[in-house]
Design a protein around this motif. Structure first.
Motif, mmCIF file in Angstrom:
data_model
loop_
_atom_site.group_PDB
_atom_site.id
_atom_site.type_symbol
_atom_site.label_atom_id
_atom_site.label_comp_id
_atom_site.label_asym_id
_atom_site.label_seq_id
_atom_site.Cartn_x
_atom_site.Cartn_y
_atom_site.Cartn_z
ATOM 1 N N ASP A 1 -5.815 25.799 -51.263
ATOM 2 C CA ASP A 1 -5.772 25.539 -49.822
ATOM 3 C C ASP A 1 -7.207 25.681 -49.323
ATOM 4 O O ASP A 1 -7.741 26.782 -49.238
ATOM 5 N N LEU A 2 -7.845 24.548 -49.038
ATOM 6 C CA LEU A 2 -9.259 24.550 -48.693
ATOM 7 C C LEU A 2 -9.480 24.083 -47.265
ATOM 8 O O LEU A 2 -8.741 23.226 -46.767
ATOM 9 N N GLN A 3 -10.484 24.592 -46.655
ATOM 10 C CA GLN A 3 -10.931 24.077 -45.366
ATOM 11 C C GLN A 3 -12.308 23.444 -45.585
ATOM 12 O O GLN A 3 -13.260 24.123 -45.954
ATOM 13 N N ILE A 4 -12.377 22.126 -45.391
ATOM 14 C CA ILE A 4 -13.581 21.362 -45.678
ATOM 15 C C ILE A 4 -14.181 20.859 -44.364
ATOM 16 O O ILE A 4 -13.462 20.405 -43.463
ATOM 17 N N TYR A 5 -15.501 20.909 -44.275
ATOM 18 C CA TYR A 5 -16.211 20.438 -43.081
ATOM 19 C C TYR A 5 -16.853 19.089 -43.387
ATOM 20 O O TYR A 5 -17.661 18.962 -44.307
ATOM 21 N N LEU A 6 -16.461 18.088 -42.589
ATOM 22 C CA LEU A 6 -16.904 16.716 -42.843
ATOM 23 C C LEU A 6 -17.513 16.117 -41.574
ATOM 24 O O LEU A 6 -17.448 16.711 -40.490
ATOM 25 N N TYR B 1 -12.386 17.044 -34.793
ATOM 26 C CA TYR B 1 -11.124 16.541 -35.341
ATOM 27 C C TYR B 1 -10.614 17.543 -36.379
ATOM 28 O O TYR B 1 -11.353 17.950 -37.272
ATOM 29 N N ARG B 2 -9.361 17.931 -36.214
ATOM 30 C CA ARG B 2 -8.765 18.865 -37.176
ATOM 31 C C ARG B 2 -7.595 18.165 -37.882
ATOM 32 O O ARG B 2 -6.659 17.718 -37.233
ATOM 33 N N LEU B 3 -7.701 18.079 -39.207
ATOM 34 C CA LEU B 3 -6.710 17.319 -39.990
ATOM 35 C C LEU B 3 -6.095 18.196 -41.072
ATOM 36 O O LEU B 3 -6.784 19.033 -41.674
ATOM 37 N N ASN B 4 -4.813 17.995 -41.298
ATOM 38 C CA ASN B 4 -4.126 18.556 -42.469
ATOM 39 C C ASN B 4 -3.939 17.446 -43.491
ATOM 40 O O ASN B 4 -3.503 16.333 -43.142
ATOM 41 N N PHE B 5 -4.264 17.726 -44.727
ATOM 42 C CA PHE B 5 -4.129 16.696 -45.756
ATOM 43 C C PHE B 5 -3.449 17.297 -46.977
ATOM 44 O O PHE B 5 -4.039 18.120 -47.692
ATOM 45 N N GLY B 6 -2.182 16.925 -47.209
ATOM 46 C CA GLY B 6 -1.415 17.482 -48.320
ATOM 47 C C GLY B 6 -1.468 16.602 -49.556
ATOM 48 O O GLY B 6 -1.364 15.374 -49.475
ATOM 49 N N VAL B 7 -1.632 17.221 -50.698
ATOM 50 C CA VAL B 7 -1.664 16.514 -51.987
ATOM 51 C C VAL B 7 -0.431 16.908 -52.789
ATOM 52 O O VAL B 7 -0.295 18.076 -53.163
ATOM 53 N N PRO B 8 0.509 15.998 -53.020
ATOM 54 C CA PRO B 8 1.691 16.343 -53.822
ATOM 55 C C PRO B 8 1.290 16.811 -55.214
ATOM 56 O O PRO B 8 0.437 16.207 -55.861
ATOM 57 N N ALA B 9 1.895 17.882 -55.670
ATOM 58 C CA ALA B 9 1.558 18.439 -56.984
ATOM 59 C C ALA B 9 1.858 17.454 -58.108
ATOM 60 O O ALA B 9 1.264 17.536 -59.181
ATOM 61 N N SER B 10 2.764 16.507 -57.861
ATOM 62 C CA SER B 10 3.161 15.574 -58.914
ATOM 63 C C SER B 10 2.186 14.424 -59.075
ATOM 64 O O SER B 10 2.262 13.681 -60.050
ATOM 65 N N THR B 11 1.273 14.218 -58.126
ATOM 66 C CA THR B 11 0.427 13.026 -58.180
ATOM 67 C C THR B 11 -1.060 13.307 -58.211
ATOM 68 O O THR B 11 -1.847 12.371 -58.357
ATOM 69 N N ARG C 1 -8.161 20.408 -43.597
ATOM 70 C CA ARG C 1 -7.450 21.364 -44.448
ATOM 71 C C ARG C 1 -6.811 20.581 -45.592
ATOM 72 O O ARG C 1 -5.943 19.731 -45.390
ATOM 73 N N LEU C 2 -7.274 20.846 -46.791
ATOM 74 C CA LEU C 2 -6.794 20.168 -47.994
ATOM 75 C C LEU C 2 -5.936 21.148 -48.774
ATOM 76 O O LEU C 2 -6.391 22.217 -49.166
ATOM 77 N N PHE C 3 -4.667 20.809 -48.971
ATOM 78 C CA PHE C 3 -3.757 21.748 -49.630
ATOM 79 C C PHE C 3 -2.811 21.018 -50.561
ATOM 80 O O PHE C 3 -2.603 19.800 -50.456
#
Length: 488
Positions: A97-102, A135-145, A72-74
């Motif tokens: 907010d995306l759900q990506i399959y890897l 494997y289920r992962l949450n991956f947050g991307v700060p809006a500032s970076t 989960r990329l958000f």
């Protein structure tokens, strides 16, 4: 970029297969290993989820049928936002907010994911013992970076060995490189760096390169550093000196090149560096002129007459050419108000002025370099005028020597009638400047020097008002009662 609730800024990566964010991200894996936790963990209204725009290939990026990693990329709000602003920011990022399959075997190319998926960080997965491990992962991307799109691009690059189709500009490389550094995606980092090494940058792109260099290892950043950082502390001054030498020696269109270099000197940020460079060039040109005049005035007569005459001509031409260079350098030094050392040097040239007087008493120079006296006197006039006007604050001994050494040269040149008629205004200007400097001396010193200035007079007294004024000033001062007696 942050993972889950943990995070921090990008830091220079290490060679080991994990970074400082793994401890916080491990907790995200444990909490998200059960079905349904992706939606529950987001705390956002349900809505359409964006996926890659490229077609899904079996076993490739975002292939849900074969994937064993659900990411989960958000986008996260900035930590500095207030509570109300954070809520508003979160609402505006619902669509990011995306759900990506890897595939774990592919994304292990990233040392970050490789460490994250190792036994140490694995959580429970699947619905039963026979279920494949997911494997289920949450991956947050700060809006500032960063942006979701950039991170999505880097995730897709994990599935290819050819980055040339994506990294096609410096701006793209600069967007991808920070994400590749954070994911420890070495192949991508190398491709970005190689591209940046090979292409020009805009001013803004160079600033971004400078900000990323500290995050690279030494061997990766070496060529980038060589491009933006001098190898030697004096390289800046060497460059300036080289430009000056090239401008006065190596170009046929010398006037245009000199004008360009003069502009660079005016706009150069370091006055001290410009001073040192101009002083160095001044000394080199002055040395050449002095040596040429010395060899002309005291020739070595070994060899036949024709050879000696050719050498004498060469000496005069060398003196004339470098005299012009000297005049240009003096003008630049006065313009930048860095001519202090040049004035001191010019005032200590007793041998040089003696050679000039001997040379100008001959007639040989007239047919070879008739403009030499004018060039030399213009150099003297420029420096003396800067002293007389206060542009250069020279001490009394320097002012005294300047007049004593160069006044005889002016007098010898005035005795040459042909030169006088052609350049009368130059001689009159230099006479007036010398008289103004003499007026700054004690009466006894001024008395001695003014007597040498009688040659400034012409047949018509009205043609030399500057000389009349100088003597009237001296006599007025000399007639004044001594100051010590008036104080008693």
């Amino acid at each position: 970029m942050t993972a889950g609730s943990g995070g921090g800024g990008i830091k220079k990566r290490q060679r080991i297969g994990c970074n400082s964010r793994l401890s916080s991200t491990g907790a995200v894996i444990d909490s998200c290993c059960l079905e349904g936790t992706v939606t529950e963990a987001s705390h956002k209204p349900s809505g359409p989820r964006r996926t890659s725009s490229s077609a899904t290939i079996s076993g490739g990026f975002n292939d849900s049928a074969s994937a064993d990693v659900v990411l989960r990329l958000f986008l996260e709000p900035c930590p500095s936002d207030s509570d109300s602003e954070s809520i508003s920011t979160l609402d505006s990022f619902v669509q990011d907010d995306l759900q990506i399959y890897l595939h774990s075997d592919v994304i292990r190319r990233s040392k970050y994911f490789s460490a994250l998926l190792s036994d140490r960080w694995q959580g429970d997965s699947g619905d039963g013992d026979d279920s494949p491990k997911i494997y289920r992962l949450n991956f947050g991307v700060p809006a500032s970076t960063g942006t979701i799109d950039t991170h999505l691009t880097v995730l897709q690059l994990l599935y290819t060995s050819d980055f040339s189709g994506v990294i096609e500009s410096a701006s793209t490389a600069l967007l991808i490189l920070p994400v590749a550094l954070e994911l420890l995606f070495e192949d991508c980092v190398r491709s970005c760096v190689r591209f940046l090494e090979a292409v020009p940058w805009t001013e803004e792109e160079e600033k971004r390169v400078l900000s990323l260099i500290p995050l690279l290892r030494e061997e990766e950043s070496r060529e980038l550093l060589d491009r933006v950082s001098p190898a030697k502390t004096d390289s800046l001054e060497e460059m300036l000196y080289g430009l000056i030498v090239a401008a006065i020696h190596n170009h046929s269109n010398m006037a245009f090149v000199k004008a360009f270099v003069a502009k660079l000197l005016r706009e150069f940020s370091s006055g001290d560096s410009a001073r040192r460079v101009l002083d160095r060039a001044f000394e080199a040109s002055l040395k050449t002129v002095k040596r040429s005049l010395e060899e002309y005035s005291s020739p070595d007569f070994r060899g036949d007459h024709n050879e000696t005459e050719a050498i004498q001509r060469l000496n005069l031409h060398t003196a004339m050419t470098n005299g012009r260079h000297l005049l240009w350098l003096i003008e630049r030094m006065i313009e930048l108000k860095v001519a202090d050392k040049a004035v001191r040097e010019w005032s200590e040239q007793s041998t040089f002025t003696a050679d000039l007087q001997r040379a100008f008493r001959d007639d040989a120079w007239r047919n070879i370099v008739p403009g030499l006296p004018v060039v030399v006197l213009r150099c003297t006039c420029k420096l003396a005028n800067a002293v007389a006007s206060g542009s250069i604050l020279a001490a009394r001994p320097v002012r005294m020597k300047l007049v004593k050494e160069w006044l005889p040269v002016l007098i010898v040149c005035k005795d040459n009638v042909s030169v006088l008629h052609t350049h009368k205004s130059l001689y009159t200007e230099l006479e007036e400047i010398f008289l103004r400097i003499i007026s700054t001396f004690p009466l006894s010193d001024a008395q001695e020097l003014l007597q040498q200035c009688l040659s400034f007079a012409t047949r018509n007294v009205d043609d030399c008002p500057h000389l009349v004024t100088a003597f009237n000033t001296w006599f007025c001062r000399a007639a004044r009662p001594p100051q010590a007696d008036s104080l008693c």
